[in-house]
Design a protein around this motif. Structure first.
Motif, PDB file in Angstrom:
ATOM      1  N   ILE A  50       0.836  -1.212   0.000  1.00 15.64           N
ATOM      2  CA  ILE A  50       0.000   0.000   0.000  1.00 15.64           C
ATOM      3  C   ILE A  50       0.866   1.255   0.000  1.00 15.64           C
ATOM      4  O   ILE A  50       0.615   2.213  -0.729  1.00 15.64           O
ATOM      5  N   ASP A  51       1.906   1.246   0.824  1.00 18.78           N
ATOM      6  CA  ASP A  51       2.748   2.441   0.967  1.00 18.78           C
ATOM      7  C   ASP A  51       4.142   2.002   1.382  1.00 18.78           C
ATOM      8  O   ASP A  51       4.322   0.945   2.028  1.00 18.78           O
ATOM      9  N   TYR A  52       5.113   2.818   1.000  1.00 14.68           N
ATOM     10  CA  TYR A  52       6.493   2.459   1.293  1.00 14.68           C
ATOM     11  C   TYR A  52       7.309   3.729   1.505  1.00 14.68           C
ATOM     12  O   TYR A  52       7.202   4.687   0.743  1.00 14.68           O
ATOM     13  N   HIS A  53       8.134   3.747   2.571  1.00 15.49           N
ATOM     14  CA  HIS A  53       9.059   4.856   2.831  1.00 15.49           C
ATOM     15  C   HIS A  53      10.391   4.259   3.293  1.00 15.49           C
ATOM     16  O   HIS A  53      10.423   3.203   3.943  1.00 15.49           O
ATOM     17  N   ILE A  69      16.500   2.053   6.942  1.00  9.38           N
ATOM     18  CA  ILE A  69      15.276   1.654   7.613  1.00  9.38           C
ATOM     19  C   ILE A  69      14.126   1.828   6.633  1.00  9.38           C
ATOM     20  O   ILE A  69      14.060   2.831   5.906  1.00  9.38           O
ATOM     21  N   ALA A  70      13.269   0.811   6.543  1.00 11.30           N
ATOM     22  CA  ALA A  70      12.164   0.806   5.580  1.00 11.30           C
ATOM     23  C   ALA A  70      10.851   0.627   6.327  1.00 11.30           C
ATOM     24  O   ALA A  70      10.742  -0.234   7.217  1.00 11.30           O
ATOM     25  N   TYR A  71       9.865   1.438   5.968  1.00  9.14           N
ATOM     26  CA  TYR A  71       8.523   1.375   6.544  1.00  9.14           C
ATOM     27  C   TYR A  71       7.590   0.876   5.442  1.00  9.14           C
ATOM     28  O   TYR A  71       7.468   1.519   4.381  1.00  9.14           O
ATOM     29  N   SER A  99      17.577  -5.513   1.945  1.00  7.28           N
ATOM     30  CA  SER A  99      17.258  -6.365   3.088  1.00  7.28           C
ATOM     31  C   SER A  99      16.285  -5.685   4.037  1.00  7.28           C
ATOM     32  O   SER A  99      15.372  -6.311   4.575  1.00  7.28           O
ATOM     33  N   ALA A 100      16.478  -4.362   4.253  1.00  8.60           N
ATOM     34  CA  ALA A 100      15.588  -3.635   5.151  1.00  8.60           C
ATOM     35  C   ALA A 100      14.152  -3.673   4.646  1.00  8.60           C
ATOM     36  O   ALA A 100      13.207  -3.864   5.414  1.00  8.60           O
ATOM     37  N   SER A 101      13.970  -3.489   3.314  1.00 13.51           N
ATOM     38  CA  SER A 101      12.609  -3.487   2.780  1.00 13.51           C
ATOM     39  C   SER A 101      11.971  -4.862   2.885  1.00 13.51           C
ATOM     40  O   SER A 101      10.779  -4.990   3.196  1.00 13.51           O
ATOM     41  N   MET A 102      12.735  -5.916   2.627  1.00 13.83           N
ATOM     42  CA  MET A 102      12.200  -7.277   2.750  1.00 13.83           C
ATOM     43  C   MET A 102      11.862  -7.605   4.208  1.00 13.83           C
ATOM     44  O   MET A 102      10.833  -8.213   4.500  1.00 13.83           O
ATOM     45  N   LYS A 103      12.719  -7.167   5.132  1.00 13.51           N
ATOM     46  CA  LYS A 103      12.424  -7.371   6.555  1.00 13.51           C
ATOM     47  C   LYS A 103      11.170  -6.603   6.971  1.00 13.51           C
ATOM     48  O   LYS A 103      10.398  -7.060   7.806  1.00 13.51           O
TER      49      LYS A 103
END
Length: 568
Positions: A500-503, A516-518, A539-543
């Motif tokens: 839905i959303d990604y930062h 850091i990925a939200y 890796s941060a986004s996959m986590k």
């Protein structure tokens, strides 16, 4: 017991007739001459008066702040004060550009003792006073007006003779008609003019006339009216430095002092943080910083206010209130959610426009200007909201929450605050954030991944090794980017997830920096947030995606039902 009709016991203050007053339209554009009376007026109000060591420490603080006139004691009334004055002079502790002031009553033997204490001083103000108020004339001293004037004049003549006998000192004479604000105005002018006639000041050698609100008995505008009336009616006004000494019995000492400057006063006597008899003297720190907020430098230096406050607390053995203006430990601290949100937005705007005029909600000055950090500006308890929580995560932990995640996580912190009933520290907030998002390791954990792509192809192939409930499996997917490929790989394994959303942003600097990925995803029709951090943004986004899935499967209800209160 309070009276049902206090008018039977108390009479209202009779205002000065000044219909054409000019002071309301004036502005304070230059600082007054400041005189600290901490070591005399402040000291005499203490439960345990200062000993020699504490007096010296306070004197040193006053010098560092930048006072050029300091009332150091009442040497004719106290051996401790006499010895302190002698120490300052004999040990050459007074800078060349600083003038010490001492107080004496209008009595011959006390005046003589005062000059003994001042022998050898480079610059000194001798401050003499007698009570002029009608109640004091009648009840305390049993003198009429002419006798009251005679007391003041005779003391002035004696002081003038003593000064002339010691020309090595640069002398200044100061006279106070004590209880000026409750003295008849025409009589106040009469007695001051009689003193002037005896001392013979000139425009080049002015004397100080100090007009004290010994007891604050009326609203501040009345004091201003009295000062303007006096300045208009006294002869040879240019031969005088008009000083005020406001007390704070009605809690308006600072306002009274400010209005008297607008009305024509040149000088202010007061104390750091307002210590003094009863409710205290005018608070010079507050008054000076009020000027500072209006773009007027007070010519006093409070660049590092906390050590000043601690020293004064030690010397006076009195605490400074935590909400004391500009100074108290909590004065720059907001707990209210709406305040925190506004401050957070203001600070964000400030970072984008660092050279602009200071314009941050709820903060009249920049805390950095008085040596405070931004760390204590926002603190969190049960009254706080999303603004405070996200501010602390951003300022102290480098975590910049997207708006909807900020709303969701604030409810997690709110639950902790409501349950404990206590302040929530920034470390507690970070730990709650880590527990809620970063450390969600079940059922899925990312072990490693590998990316590959064909030349001239926009597609990315992903091979990811994950653990599901302790069992390792390899997932494969292809997409327009690493995250899209990971979503395809999860779908192939039977886990349908929609982004839905990604930062994302970096956190930290240099070798210690991490990404850091939200990630906000939809699973089974429900929106869920996840957060991941790693040295690698991929890796941060996959986590982050796995964090959201884990939160979904752990049956932790996401805070999706946002109320009006959470938006404040």
């Amino acid at each position: 017991m309070m009276l049902s009709d206090p008018a039977k016991k108390y009479r209202p203050f009779v205002a000065v007739d000044l219909p054409d007053r000019q002071w309301p339209s004036q502005r304070i554009e230059t600082p007054p001459i400041w005189c600290s009376v901490d070591l005399r007026d402040g000291n005499q109000s203490l439960i345990d008066p200062m000993d020699h060591e504490r007096k010296e420490r306070l004197f040193d603080i006053l010098l560092k702040v930048g006072f050029k006139q300091i009332e150091v004691g009442f040497p004719s009334a106290s051996q401790t004060d006499f010895d302190f004055v002698r120490t300052l002079i004999e040990q050459d502790k007074i800078p060349e550009d600083v003038t010490i002031q001492v107080l004496t009553q209008a009595r011959p033997h006390l005046i003589e003792r005062t000059f003994e204490a001042l022998k050898g001083a480079k610059n000194a103000i001798v401050h003499v006073y007698n009570a002029t108020d009608p109640m004091f004339r009648r009840v305390v001293f049993n003198v009429d007006k002419s006798e009251c004037v005679e007391i003041a004049v005779e003391a002035t003549k004696q002081i003038r003779a003593q000064m002339e006998a010691a020309p090595e000192t640069n002398w200044t004479f100061q006279y106070s008609p004590e209880l000026f604000t409750t003295t008849e105005m025409d009589f106040a002018v009469e007695i001051v003019e009689a003193v002037m006639q005896a001392f013979e000041p000139t425009s080049d050698n002015r004397m100080i006339v100090n007009l004290p609100a010994t007891v604050e008995v009326a609203t501040p505008n009345n004091y201003a009216d009295q000062i303007e009336w006096f300045c208009r009616h006294v002869k040879n006004r240019d031969h005088l430095i008009v000083s005020v000494h406001p007390h704070n019995d009605r809690g308006t000492g600072v306002a009274a002092a400010e209005l008297t400057l607008m009305a024509g006063a040149d000088r202010v006597e007061g104390t750091l943080f307002g210590n003094g008899e009863r409710t205290g003297n005018v608070d010079i720190v507050t008054m000076a910083m009020n000027m500072y907020t209006q773009g007027v430098h007070p010519q006093l230096d409070f660049s590092n206010i906390t050590p000043v406050m601690r020293e004064v607390e030690y010397c006076n053995q009195l605490p400074v209130h935590p909400r004391h203006p500009y100074v108290g430990d909590l004065v720059f601290t907001a707990f209210s959610g709406s305040h925190q949100d506004a401050i957070k937005k203001g600070m964000t705007d400030r970072r984008a426009n660092p050279e602009a005029v200071w314009d941050v909600p709820y903060l009249p000055i920049d805390p950095l200007d008085v040596g405070r950090s931004y760390e204590a500006v926002i603190r969190v308890n049960s009254q706080s909201g999303k603004g405070g929580v996200s501010y602390l995560l951003e300022q102290e932990h480098g975590i910049e929450l997207p708006r909807r995640l900020s709303i969701e996580f604030s409810q997690v912190v709110q639950e902790v605050a409501d349950r404990t009933g206590k302040e929530i520290t920034s470390q507690m907030i970070y730990q709650a954030f880590a527990d809620e998002y970063l450390e969600q390791q079940a059922p899925f954990t990312l072990i490693n991944h590998r990316l590959s792509s064909e030349p001239d192809s926009p597609k990315v192939s992903l091979e990811a090794v994950v653990e599901e409930n302790g069992q390792r499996q390899t997932l494969n997917g292809e997409g327009n980017g690493p995250l899209a490929a990971f979503i395809k790989a999860l779908a192939a394994a039977g886990h349908d997830v929609e982004i839905i959303d990604y930062h994302e942003h970096s956190r930290g600097q240099g070798a210690d920096a991490e990404a850091i990925a939200y990630v906000e995803v939809r699973i089974d029709g429900k929106a869920v947030f996840g957060v991941g951090n790693d040295e690698s943004i991929t890796s941060a986004s996959m986590k982050g995606v796995l964090s959201a899935i884990n939160r979904h499967y752990s049956n932790q209800e996401p805070a999706a039902n946002v109320t009006a209160e959470t938006l404040v």
